[in-house]
Design a protein around this motif. Sequence first.
Motif, PDB file in Angstrom:
ATOM      1  N   VAL A 134      21.157  -9.825  -1.644  1.00 15.03           N
ATOM      2  CA  VAL A 134      20.279  -9.250  -0.936  1.00 15.03           C
ATOM      3  C   VAL A 134      19.004  -9.182  -1.613  1.00 15.03           C
ATOM      4  O   VAL A 134      19.001  -8.383  -2.775  1.00 15.03           O
ATOM      5  N   GLN A 135      17.642  -9.832  -1.113  1.00 19.47           N
ATOM      6  CA  GLN A 135      16.561  -9.443  -1.661  1.00 19.47           C
ATOM      7  C   GLN A 135      15.881  -8.532  -0.843  1.00 19.47           C
ATOM      8  O   GLN A 135      15.551  -8.815   0.434  1.00 19.47           O
ATOM      9  N   LEU A 136      14.905  -7.585  -1.600  1.00 17.41           N
ATOM     10  CA  LEU A 136      14.145  -6.501  -0.697  1.00 17.41           C
ATOM     11  C   LEU A 136      12.827  -6.799  -1.090  1.00 17.41           C
ATOM     12  O   LEU A 136      12.458  -6.813  -2.283  1.00 17.41           O
ATOM     13  N   GLN A 137      11.900  -6.957  -0.273  1.00 18.30           N
ATOM     14  CA  GLN A 137      10.478  -6.852  -0.535  1.00 18.30           C
ATOM     15  C   GLN A 137       9.500  -5.795   0.227  1.00 18.30           C
ATOM     16  O   GLN A 137       9.740  -5.717   1.472  1.00 18.30           O
ATOM     17  N   ALA A 138       9.142  -4.770  -0.699  1.00 14.89           N
ATOM     18  CA  ALA A 138       8.479  -3.753  -0.165  1.00 14.89           C
ATOM     19  C   ALA A 138       7.070  -4.041  -0.135  1.00 14.89           C
ATOM     20  O   ALA A 138       6.562  -4.649  -0.885  1.00 14.89           O
ATOM     21  N   SER A 139       6.372  -3.637   0.871  1.00 16.15           N
ATOM     22  CA  SER A 139       4.922  -3.602   1.090  1.00 16.15           C
ATOM     23  C   SER A 139       4.315  -2.425   1.853  1.00 16.15           C
ATOM     24  O   SER A 139       5.143  -1.605   2.310  1.00 16.15           O
ATOM     25  N   GLY A 140       3.047  -2.411   1.735  1.00 15.59           N
ATOM     26  CA  GLY A 140       2.368  -1.350   2.702  1.00 15.59           C
ATOM     27  C   GLY A 140       1.732  -0.412   1.889  1.00 15.59           C
ATOM     28  O   GLY A 140       0.889   0.518   2.454  1.00 15.59           O
ATOM     29  N   GLY A 141       1.599  -0.202   0.626  1.00 11.23           N
ATOM     30  CA  GLY A 141       1.280   0.691  -0.444  1.00 11.23           C
ATOM     31  C   GLY A 141      -0.226   0.459  -0.322  1.00 11.23           C
ATOM     32  O   GLY A 141      -0.777  -0.306  -0.137  1.00 11.23           O
ATOM     33  N   GLY A 142      -0.829   1.519  -0.856  1.00  9.97           N
ATOM     34  CA  GLY A 142      -2.406   1.375  -1.091  1.00  9.97           C
ATOM     35  C   GLY A 142      -2.957   3.049  -1.672  1.00  9.97           C
ATOM     36  O   GLY A 142      -2.116   3.671  -1.616  1.00  9.97           O
ATOM     37  N   LEU A 143      -4.187   2.969  -1.209  1.00 13.86           N
ATOM     38  CA  LEU A 143      -5.016   4.232  -1.538  1.00 13.86           C
ATOM     39  C   LEU A 143      -5.543   4.661  -0.466  1.00 13.86           C
ATOM     40  O   LEU A 143      -6.130   4.290   0.390  1.00 13.86           O
ATOM     41  N   VAL A 144      -5.197   6.025  -0.321  1.00 17.67           N
ATOM     42  CA  VAL A 144      -5.601   7.000   1.090  1.00 17.67           C
ATOM     43  C   VAL A 144      -5.961   8.285   0.481  1.00 17.67           C
ATOM     44  O   VAL A 144      -5.336   8.740  -0.465  1.00 17.67           O
ATOM     45  N   GLN A 145      -6.779   8.854   1.413  1.00 17.14           N
ATOM     46  CA  GLN A 145      -7.303  10.092   1.026  1.00 17.14           C
ATOM     47  C   GLN A 145      -6.378  11.259   1.459  1.00 17.14           C
ATOM     48  O   GLN A 145      -5.297  11.017   2.653  1.00 17.14           O
ATOM     49  N   ALA A 146      -6.136  12.172   0.898  1.00 19.97           N
ATOM     50  CA  ALA A 146      -5.334  13.477   1.347  1.00 19.97           C
ATOM     51  C   ALA A 146      -5.335  13.579   2.779  1.00 19.97           C
ATOM     52  O   ALA A 146      -6.513  13.575   3.452  1.00 19.97           O
ATOM     53  N   GLY A 185      -4.185  11.507   5.045  1.00 21.83           N
ATOM     54  CA  GLY A 185      -4.162  10.283   5.572  1.00 21.83           C
ATOM     55  C   GLY A 185      -2.754   9.670   6.042  1.00 21.83           C
ATOM     56  O   GLY A 185      -1.873  10.473   5.511  1.00 21.83           O
ATOM     57  N   SER A 186      -2.731   8.773   6.260  1.00 26.44           N
ATOM     58  CA  SER A 186      -1.345   8.020   6.734  1.00 26.44           C
ATOM     59  C   SER A 186      -1.263   6.425   6.076  1.00 26.44           C
ATOM     60  O   SER A 186      -1.999   5.791   5.933  1.00 26.44           O
ATOM     61  N   LEU A 187      -0.066   6.109   5.709  1.00 25.96           N
ATOM     62  CA  LEU A 187       0.556   4.733   5.412  1.00 25.96           C
ATOM     63  C   LEU A 187       1.804   4.402   5.983  1.00 25.96           C
ATOM     64  O   LEU A 187       2.640   5.666   6.168  1.00 25.96           O
ATOM     65  N   ARG A 188       1.824   3.231   6.106  1.00 25.06           N
ATOM     66  CA  ARG A 188       3.381   2.811   6.626  1.00 25.06           C
ATOM     67  C   ARG A 188       4.003   1.640   5.726  1.00 25.06           C
ATOM     68  O   ARG A 188       3.505   0.711   5.358  1.00 25.06           O
ATOM     69  N   LEU A 189       4.923   2.143   5.021  1.00 23.23           N
ATOM     70  CA  LEU A 189       5.516   1.164   4.204  1.00 23.23           C
ATOM     71  C   LEU A 189       6.555   0.317   4.727  1.00 23.23           C
ATOM     72  O   LEU A 189       7.228   0.809   5.821  1.00 23.23           O
ATOM     73  N   SER A 190       6.745  -0.945   4.324  1.00 24.99           N
ATOM     74  CA  SER A 190       7.815  -1.712   5.302  1.00 24.99           C
ATOM     75  C   SER A 190       8.541  -2.454   4.058  1.00 24.99           C
ATOM     76  O   SER A 190       8.161  -2.627   3.107  1.00 24.99           O
ATOM     77  N   CYS A 191       9.892  -2.598   4.442  1.00 23.10           N
ATOM     78  CA  CYS A 191      10.693  -3.231   3.407  1.00 23.10           C
ATOM     79  C   CYS A 191      11.619  -4.287   4.166  1.00 23.10           C
ATOM     80  O   CYS A 191      12.366  -4.084   5.155  1.00 23.10           O
ATOM     81  N   ALA A 192      11.330  -5.610   3.804  1.00 21.55           N
ATOM     82  CA  ALA A 192      11.977  -6.914   4.534  1.00 21.55           C
ATOM     83  C   ALA A 192      13.304  -7.163   3.711  1.00 21.55           C
ATOM     84  O   ALA A 192      12.926  -7.352   2.546  1.00 21.55           O
ATOM     85  N   ALA A 193      14.105  -7.441   4.160  1.00 19.01           N
ATOM     86  CA  ALA A 193      15.426  -7.991   3.524  1.00 19.01           C
ATOM     87  C   ALA A 193      15.748  -9.437   3.752  1.00 19.01           C
ATOM     88  O   ALA A 193      15.443  -9.773   5.117  1.00 19.01           O
ATOM     89  N   SER A 194      16.073  -9.998   2.654  1.00 19.73           N
ATOM     90  CA  SER A 194      16.545 -11.547   3.026  1.00 19.73           C
ATOM     91  C   SER A 194      17.613 -11.795   3.813  1.00 19.73           C
ATOM     92  O   SER A 194      17.950 -12.861   4.581  1.00 19.73           O
ATOM     93  N   ALA A 195      18.715 -10.812   4.035  1.00 18.88           N
ATOM     94  CA  ALA A 195      19.860 -10.944   4.441  1.00 18.88           C
ATOM     95  C   ALA A 195      20.237 -10.856   5.852  1.00 18.88           C
ATOM     96  O   ALA A 195      19.558  -9.771   6.579  1.00 18.88           O
ATOM     97  N   ARG A 196      20.756 -11.830   6.711  1.00 19.31           N
ATOM     98  CA  ARG A 196      21.073 -11.396   7.910  1.00 19.31           C
ATOM     99  C   ARG A 196      22.140 -10.279   8.152  1.00 19.31           C
ATOM    100  O   ARG A 196      22.511  -9.713   9.302  1.00 19.31           O
ATOM    101  N   ILE A 197      22.700  -9.944   7.274  1.00 18.61           N
ATOM    102  CA  ILE A 197      23.697  -8.914   7.033  1.00 18.61           C
ATOM    103  C   ILE A 197      23.033  -7.370   6.906  1.00 18.61           C
ATOM    104  O   ILE A 197      23.596  -6.487   6.675  1.00 18.61           O
ATOM    105  N   PHE A 198      21.525  -7.420   7.131  1.00 21.67           N
ATOM    106  CA  PHE A 198      20.832  -6.355   6.806  1.00 21.67           C
ATOM    107  C   PHE A 198      21.595  -4.944   7.551  1.00 21.67           C
ATOM    108  O   PHE A 198      21.542  -4.092   7.126  1.00 21.67           O
TER     109      PHE A 198
END
Length: 121
Positions: free
Chosen positions: A1-13, A15-28
């Motif tokens: 299973v490979q996991l790929q996280a994304s969505g980070g960044g720079l934000v002011q106090a 504020g909001s961010l949304r992180l995502s983590c996509a998995a390679s496996a159909r058995i997620f």
Amino acid sequence: VQLQASGGGLVQAGGSLRLSCAASARIFGSFAMGWFRQSPGREREFVAAITRSGLGTFYADSVKGRFTISRDNAKNTVYLQMNKLKPEDTSIYYCAAGSVVQTTPAAYHYWGQGTQVTVSS
């Protein structure tokens, strides 16, 4: 299973961010999923976790009421919605997959590469 996280960044106090983590496996859907974070010189700490079905969610006290973990098993993706961000939330955020929901990093079998979140004051 490979996991790929994304969505980070720079934000002011406040504020909001949304992180995502996509998995390679159909058995997620067979895995409980967690988010952890780690800052330089500190141990990796639990942030949030979600059961395989998505019906159960768990949070660290430091993020309760501000962060929301969710998952879409059809898209093999877990999310972390982060609101009302504080400078102390600055860290590298990692997603992880495991057999059951746990708050300890050692309980998770697979890890993503991490995504940097920086909150400026």
